[in-house]
Motif scaffolding. Structure first.
Motif, PDB file in Angstrom:
ATOM      1  N   UNK A 136       0.786  -1.231   0.000  1.00  0.00           N
ATOM      2  CA  UNK A 136       0.000   0.000   0.000  1.00  0.00           C
ATOM      3  C   UNK A 136       0.815   1.275   0.000  1.00  0.00           C
ATOM      4  N   UNK A 137       2.141   1.159   0.002  1.00  0.00           N
ATOM      5  CA  UNK A 137       2.968   2.360  -0.116  1.00  0.00           C
ATOM      6  C   UNK A 137       2.752   2.973  -1.491  1.00  0.00           C
ATOM      7  N   UNK A 138       2.804   4.289  -1.547  1.00  0.00           N
ATOM      8  CA  UNK A 138       2.651   5.037  -2.783  1.00  0.00           C
ATOM      9  C   UNK A 138       4.009   5.646  -3.150  1.00  0.00           C
ATOM     10  N   UNK A 139       4.355   5.509  -4.402  1.00  0.00           N
ATOM     11  CA  UNK A 139       5.599   6.139  -4.867  1.00  0.00           C
ATOM     12  C   UNK A 139       5.381   7.644  -4.900  1.00  0.00           C
ATOM     13  N   UNK A 149      27.195   5.342  -5.688  1.00  0.00           N
ATOM     14  CA  UNK A 149      27.491   3.946  -5.346  1.00  0.00           C
ATOM     15  C   UNK A 149      28.408   3.375  -6.407  1.00  0.00           C
ATOM     16  N   UNK A 150      29.456   2.714  -5.996  1.00  0.00           N
ATOM     17  CA  UNK A 150      30.387   2.080  -6.930  1.00  0.00           C
ATOM     18  C   UNK A 150      30.851   3.057  -8.003  1.00  0.00           C
ATOM     19  N   UNK A 151      31.040   4.313  -7.611  1.00  0.00           N
ATOM     20  CA  UNK A 151      31.569   5.309  -8.525  1.00  0.00           C
ATOM     21  C   UNK A 151      30.569   5.891  -9.508  1.00  0.00           C
ATOM     22  N   UNK A 152      29.279   5.560  -9.353  1.00  0.00           N
ATOM     23  CA  UNK A 152      28.296   6.154 -10.267  1.00  0.00           C
ATOM     24  C   UNK A 152      27.069   6.604  -9.480  1.00  0.00           C
ATOM     25  N   UNK A 153      26.440   7.650  -9.995  1.00  0.00           N
ATOM     26  CA  UNK A 153      25.248   8.188  -9.346  1.00  0.00           C
ATOM     27  C   UNK A 153      24.050   7.290  -9.636  1.00  0.00           C
ATOM     28  N   UNK A 154      23.236   7.084  -8.605  1.00  0.00           N
ATOM     29  CA  UNK A 154      22.067   6.222  -8.744  1.00  0.00           C
ATOM     30  C   UNK A 154      20.814   6.939  -8.256  1.00  0.00           C
ATOM     31  N   UNK A 155      19.697   6.590  -8.873  1.00  0.00           N
ATOM     32  CA  UNK A 155      18.404   7.141  -8.484  1.00  0.00           C
ATOM     33  C   UNK A 155      17.886   6.419  -7.241  1.00  0.00           C
ATOM     34  N   UNK A 156      17.015   7.124  -6.519  1.00  0.00           N
ATOM     35  CA  UNK A 156      16.383   6.580  -5.323  1.00  0.00           C
ATOM     36  C   UNK A 156      14.874   6.808  -5.432  1.00  0.00           C
ATOM     37  N   UNK A 157      14.108   5.781  -5.106  1.00  0.00           N
ATOM     38  CA  UNK A 157      12.651   5.854  -5.095  1.00  0.00           C
ATOM     39  C   UNK A 157      12.203   6.206  -3.676  1.00  0.00           C
ATOM     40  N   UNK A 158      11.345   7.226  -3.563  1.00  0.00           N
ATOM     41  CA  UNK A 158      10.759   7.596  -2.279  1.00  0.00           C
ATOM     42  C   UNK A 158       9.329   7.100  -2.215  1.00  0.00           C
ATOM     43  N   UNK A 159       8.996   6.380  -1.146  1.00  0.00           N
ATOM     44  CA  UNK A 159       7.647   5.820  -0.976  1.00  0.00           C
ATOM     45  C   UNK A 159       7.071   6.261   0.358  1.00  0.00           C
ATOM     46  N   UNK A 160       5.762   6.434   0.392  1.00  0.00           N
ATOM     47  CA  UNK A 160       5.104   6.817   1.632  1.00  0.00           C
ATOM     48  C   UNK A 160       3.792   6.091   1.809  1.00  0.00           C
ATOM     49  N   UNK A 161       3.427   5.928   3.068  1.00  0.00           N
ATOM     50  CA  UNK A 161       2.137   5.330   3.403  1.00  0.00           C
ATOM     51  C   UNK A 161       1.507   6.160   4.507  1.00  0.00           C
ATOM     52  N   UNK A 162       0.230   6.477   4.334  1.00  0.00           N
ATOM     53  CA  UNK A 162      -0.539   7.177   5.348  1.00  0.00           C
ATOM     54  C   UNK A 162      -1.358   6.179   6.150  1.00  0.00           C
ATOM     55  N   UNK A 163      -1.790   6.596   7.317  1.00  0.00           N
ATOM     56  CA  UNK A 163      -2.642   5.741   8.148  1.00  0.00           C
ATOM     57  C   UNK A 163      -3.882   5.305   7.365  1.00  0.00           C
ATOM     58  N   UNK A 164      -4.454   6.208   6.564  1.00  0.00           N
ATOM     59  CA  UNK A 164      -5.639   5.849   5.770  1.00  0.00           C
ATOM     60  C   UNK A 164      -5.295   4.793   4.723  1.00  0.00           C
ATOM     61  N   UNK A 165      -4.080   4.840   4.174  1.00  0.00           N
ATOM     62  CA  UNK A 165      -3.638   3.800   3.227  1.00  0.00           C
ATOM     63  C   UNK A 165      -3.555   2.451   3.938  1.00  0.00           C
ATOM     64  N   UNK A 166      -2.989   2.467   5.165  1.00  0.00           N
ATOM     65  CA  UNK A 166      -2.864   1.251   5.958  1.00  0.00           C
ATOM     66  C   UNK A 166      -4.251   0.675   6.265  1.00  0.00           C
ATOM     67  N   UNK A 167      -5.165   1.541   6.691  1.00  0.00           N
ATOM     68  CA  UNK A 167      -6.509   1.064   7.015  1.00  0.00           C
ATOM     69  C   UNK A 167      -7.162   0.391   5.808  1.00  0.00           C
ATOM     70  N   UNK A 168      -6.954   0.957   4.621  1.00  0.00           N
ATOM     71  CA  UNK A 168      -7.546   0.383   3.410  1.00  0.00           C
ATOM     72  C   UNK A 168      -6.855  -0.910   2.985  1.00  0.00           C
ATOM     73  N   UNK A 169      -5.550  -0.981   3.158  1.00  0.00           N
ATOM     74  CA  UNK A 169      -4.774  -2.130   2.676  1.00  0.00           C
ATOM     75  C   UNK A 169      -4.726  -3.293   3.660  1.00  0.00           C
ATOM     76  N   UNK A 170      -4.928  -3.024   4.939  1.00  0.00           N
ATOM     77  CA  UNK A 170      -4.710  -4.041   5.970  1.00  0.00           C
ATOM     78  C   UNK A 170      -5.483  -5.342   5.746  1.00  0.00           C
ATOM     79  N   UNK A 171      -6.788  -5.328   5.431  1.00  0.00           N
ATOM     80  CA  UNK A 171      -7.488  -6.617   5.268  1.00  0.00           C
ATOM     81  C   UNK A 171      -6.861  -7.514   4.193  1.00  0.00           C
ATOM     82  N   UNK A 172      -6.500  -6.957   3.060  1.00  0.00           N
ATOM     83  CA  UNK A 172      -5.888  -7.760   1.991  1.00  0.00           C
ATOM     84  C   UNK A 172      -4.499  -8.240   2.396  1.00  0.00           C
ATOM     85  N   UNK A 173      -3.749  -7.394   3.104  1.00  0.00           N
ATOM     86  CA  UNK A 173      -2.410  -7.787   3.570  1.00  0.00           C
ATOM     87  C   UNK A 173      -2.527  -8.954   4.539  1.00  0.00           C
ATOM     88  N   UNK A 174      -3.459  -8.852   5.476  1.00  0.00           N
ATOM     89  CA  UNK A 174      -3.612  -9.931   6.451  1.00  0.00           C
ATOM     90  C   UNK A 174      -4.076 -11.227   5.791  1.00  0.00           C
TER      91      UNK A 174
END
Length: 194
Positions: A136-139, A149-174
């Motif tokens: 349920x994390x959102x990019x 890293x290893x002499x070259x620049x690399x991209x990084x993905x930032x992800x976030x989850x809100x309490x409302x996302x957790x509430x919606x995703x929890x039944x399927x995760x469980x």
């Protein structure tokens, strides 16, 4: 296989340094230099004492296999970031990460009552950022050329989850984790089915 988290103790220090300096773990960290004992000792002392961080040893069937942590815990803004790694190579690819993720999500949103959890993952570590998305994390960001890293620049993905996302995703995760439990793997904190 049961999965649980326990607080890091002084006796874990040497194990953490060994894991962190292993090629398998260092490949997915922001820094890739070999960490000296002195550098590790400074980090460990600060990590144990910090009020805005929490570190846990990941255990599988009672054996230490990795590290999970919360960082930048901000109670006034009700948010924090998190990360984890499996230090024992034999445990990777067996679903332990899913168990760890579930335990941390319940802790952050239910025990601590926070509203947001976020993380950053090297873009090349697709399996991990896709697993976060499956929970349920959102990019929220792509940090271009963010880490050297290893002499070259690399991209990084930032992800976030809100309490409302957790509430919606929890039944399927469980439900998904109950299927894993049927195959012998589950976090100890997984509640019984309703």
């Amino acid at each position: 296989m049961s999965v649980r988290l326990r607080l890091v103790e002084a006796a874990d220090s040497a194990r953490l340094l060994r894991w962190r300096n292993s090629a398998e773990v260092a490949a997915f960290m922001y820094s890739d230099h070999q960490i000296s004992q002195a550098e590790h000792d400074r980090w460990f002392a600060a990590a144990i004492a910090a009020s805005d961080r929490r570190y846990w040893i990941i255990e599988a069937d009672g054996e230490p296999v990795g590290l999970a942590n919360l960082a930048r815990i901000d109670l006034s803004a009700r948010k924090c970031e998190w990360a984890y790694y499996l230090g024992e190579p034999s445990t990777r690819g067996k679903g332990l990460g899913a168990g760890v993720e579930y335990i941390v999500l319940r802790h952050v949103f239910e025990s601590r009552g926070l509203n947001k959890l976020w993380c950053e993952v090297l873009a090349g570590n697709e399996a991990v950022w896709k697993m976060h998305q499956s929970f349920g994390f959102v990019r929220e960001a792509l940090f271009r050329d963010h880490v050297l890293k290893d002499g070259r620049l690399q991209d990084v993905v930032g992800l976030g989850m809100l309490k409302s996302d957790w509430d919606a995703a929890r039944p399927a995760i469980e439900a998904r984790l109950r299927r894993l439990k049927g195959r012998g793997l589950a976090p100890e904190e997984l509640p019984d089915a309703p």
